[in-house]
Design a protein around this motif. Structure first.
Motif, PDB file in Angstrom:
ATOM      1  N   UNK A   1       0.831  -1.203   0.000  1.00 27.04           N
ATOM      2  CA  UNK A   1       0.000   0.000   0.000  1.00 27.04           C
ATOM      3  C   UNK A   1       0.871   1.261   0.000  1.00 27.04           C
ATOM      4  N   UNK A   2       1.965   1.238   0.757  1.00 28.49           N
ATOM      5  CA  UNK A   2       2.864   2.387   0.776  1.00 28.49           C
ATOM      6  C   UNK A   2       3.465   2.626  -0.618  1.00 28.49           C
ATOM      7  N   UNK A   3       3.915   1.571  -1.269  1.00 25.50           N
ATOM      8  CA  UNK A   3       4.477   1.715  -2.615  1.00 25.50           C
ATOM      9  C   UNK A   3       3.424   2.249  -3.581  1.00 25.50           C
ATOM     10  N   UNK A   4       2.203   1.714  -3.448  1.00 27.66           N
ATOM     11  CA  UNK A   4       1.111   2.170  -4.304  1.00 27.66           C
ATOM     12  C   UNK A   4       0.862   3.668  -4.106  1.00 27.66           C
ATOM     13  N   UNK A   5       0.753   4.074  -2.858  1.00 32.65           N
ATOM     14  CA  UNK A   5       0.492   5.497  -2.584  1.00 32.65           C
ATOM     15  C   UNK A   5       1.612   6.382  -3.120  1.00 32.65           C
ATOM     16  N   UNK A   6       2.847   5.939  -2.976  1.00 32.42           N
ATOM     17  CA  UNK A   6       3.972   6.726  -3.498  1.00 32.42           C
ATOM     18  C   UNK A   6       3.929   6.791  -5.022  1.00 32.42           C
ATOM     19  N   UNK A   7       3.493   5.737  -5.665  1.00 30.96           N
ATOM     20  CA  UNK A   7       3.423   5.728  -7.131  1.00 30.96           C
ATOM     21  C   UNK A   7       2.343   6.670  -7.655  1.00 30.96           C
ATOM     22  N   UNK A   8       1.345   6.974  -6.812  1.00 28.84           N
ATOM     23  CA  UNK A   8       0.242   7.834  -7.224  1.00 28.84           C
ATOM     24  C   UNK A   8       0.516   9.319  -6.966  1.00 28.84           C
ATOM     25  N   UNK A   9       1.639   9.635  -6.327  1.00 29.75           N
ATOM     26  CA  UNK A   9       1.991  11.032  -6.071  1.00 29.75           C
ATOM     27  C   UNK A   9       2.299  11.741  -7.385  1.00 29.75           C
ATOM     28  N   UNK A  10       2.136  13.044  -7.385  1.00 35.82           N
ATOM     29  CA  UNK A  10       2.410  13.811  -8.617  1.00 35.82           C
ATOM     30  C   UNK A  10       3.868  13.689  -9.034  1.00 35.82           C
ATOM     31  N   UNK A  11       4.780  13.597  -8.084  1.00 33.97           N
ATOM     32  CA  UNK A  11       6.190  13.327  -8.394  1.00 33.97           C
ATOM     33  C   UNK A  11       6.549  11.980  -7.787  1.00 33.97           C
ATOM     34  N   UNK A  12       6.337  10.939  -8.562  1.00 30.84           N
ATOM     35  CA  UNK A  12       6.561   9.575  -8.108  1.00 30.84           C
ATOM     36  C   UNK A  12       8.064   9.288  -8.020  1.00 30.84           C
ATOM     37  N   UNK A  13       8.480   8.535  -7.009  1.00 32.58           N
ATOM     38  CA  UNK A  13       9.891   8.168  -6.898  1.00 32.58           C
ATOM     39  C   UNK A  13      10.286   7.030  -7.846  1.00 32.58           C
TER      40      UNK A  13
ATOM     41  N   UNK B   1       4.087   3.462 -15.380  1.00 29.65           N
ATOM     42  CA  UNK B   1       3.389   2.317 -15.955  1.00 29.65           C
ATOM     43  C   UNK B   1       3.558   1.063 -15.088  1.00 29.65           C
ATOM     44  N   UNK B   2       3.397   1.239 -13.767  1.00 29.08           N
ATOM     45  CA  UNK B   2       3.537   0.134 -12.830  1.00 29.08           C
ATOM     46  C   UNK B   2       2.312   0.064 -11.932  1.00 29.08           C
ATOM     47  N   UNK B   3       2.114  -1.121 -11.369  1.00 38.79           N
ATOM     48  CA  UNK B   3       1.025  -1.302 -10.410  1.00 38.79           C
ATOM     49  C   UNK B   3       1.515  -2.223  -9.302  1.00 38.79           C
ATOM     50  N   UNK B   4       1.082  -1.935  -8.094  1.00 39.23           N
ATOM     51  CA  UNK B   4       1.391  -2.755  -6.934  1.00 39.23           C
ATOM     52  C   UNK B   4       0.119  -3.476  -6.519  1.00 39.23           C
ATOM     53  N   UNK B   5       0.244  -4.763  -6.239  1.00 41.98           N
ATOM     54  CA  UNK B   5      -0.927  -5.566  -5.914  1.00 41.98           C
ATOM     55  C   UNK B   5      -1.035  -5.813  -4.416  1.00 41.98           C
ATOM     56  N   UNK B   6      -2.222  -5.658  -3.909  1.00 47.05           N
ATOM     57  CA  UNK B   6      -2.560  -5.872  -2.510  1.00 47.05           C
ATOM     58  C   UNK B   6      -2.361  -7.337  -2.148  1.00 47.05           C
ATOM     59  N   UNK B   7      -1.868  -7.609  -0.942  1.00 45.86           N
ATOM     60  CA  UNK B   7      -1.595  -8.994  -0.537  1.00 45.86           C
ATOM     61  C   UNK B   7      -2.853  -9.835  -0.446  1.00 45.86           C
ATOM     62  N   UNK B   8      -3.995  -9.220  -0.078  1.00 45.46           N
ATOM     63  CA  UNK B   8      -5.241  -9.986  -0.003  1.00 45.46           C
ATOM     64  C   UNK B   8      -5.723 -10.369  -1.402  1.00 45.46           C
ATOM     65  N   UNK B   9      -5.523  -9.469  -2.355  1.00 42.82           N
ATOM     66  CA  UNK B   9      -5.868  -9.775  -3.740  1.00 42.82           C
ATOM     67  C   UNK B   9      -4.985 -10.906  -4.260  1.00 42.82           C
TER      68      UNK B   9
END
Length: 121
Positions: A2-14, A19-27
């Protein structure tokens, strides 16, 4: 994740690419469980998977990015044997799964590791 996902959605992503997606562990766990239950000859995907492929599920991971069209790479953590985590990087266009295992002595056999990652192939 979730932290990686939130960081990827920032206007200035690290991250180097948007073009990446992080998948939730429950999914991921649902994906593995459903794979084990399915008839491999007639794979049917539930609405949950269609939503995930379109970046609309799970709720806290919504991106509205469609896999293959907007997303080239998936990142996830996968629990093996109920006691060991590995990280996976799935390159959708090259059709390659990279497995990152920081304790190689837990799953010593590559065939066993490949079988554990079969749901994602």
């Amino acid at each position: 994740m979730l932290m990686f996902h939130r960081r990827s959605m920032q206007s200035t992503s690290p991250f180097a690419s948007p073009r990446i997606a992080f998948l939730d562990r429950w999914f991921v766990k649902s994906w593995v469980n459903d794979f084990e239950k399915q008839d491999k000859k007639t794979i049917e995907l539930s609405d949950m998977y269609n939503k995930a492929f379109n970046g609309e599920y799970p709720e806290q991971f919504v991106t509205r990015k469609k896999w293959f069209k907007d997303v080239d790479n998936l990142f996830l953590s996968h629990l093996i044997n109920g006691n060991h985590w590995v990280s996976l990087h799935i390159d959708l266009h090259k059709v390659i799964i990279y497995v990152y295992d920081n304790i190689l002595s837990v799953v010593k056999d590559n065939k066993k590791l490949q079988e554990e990652c079969r749901p994602f192939t």
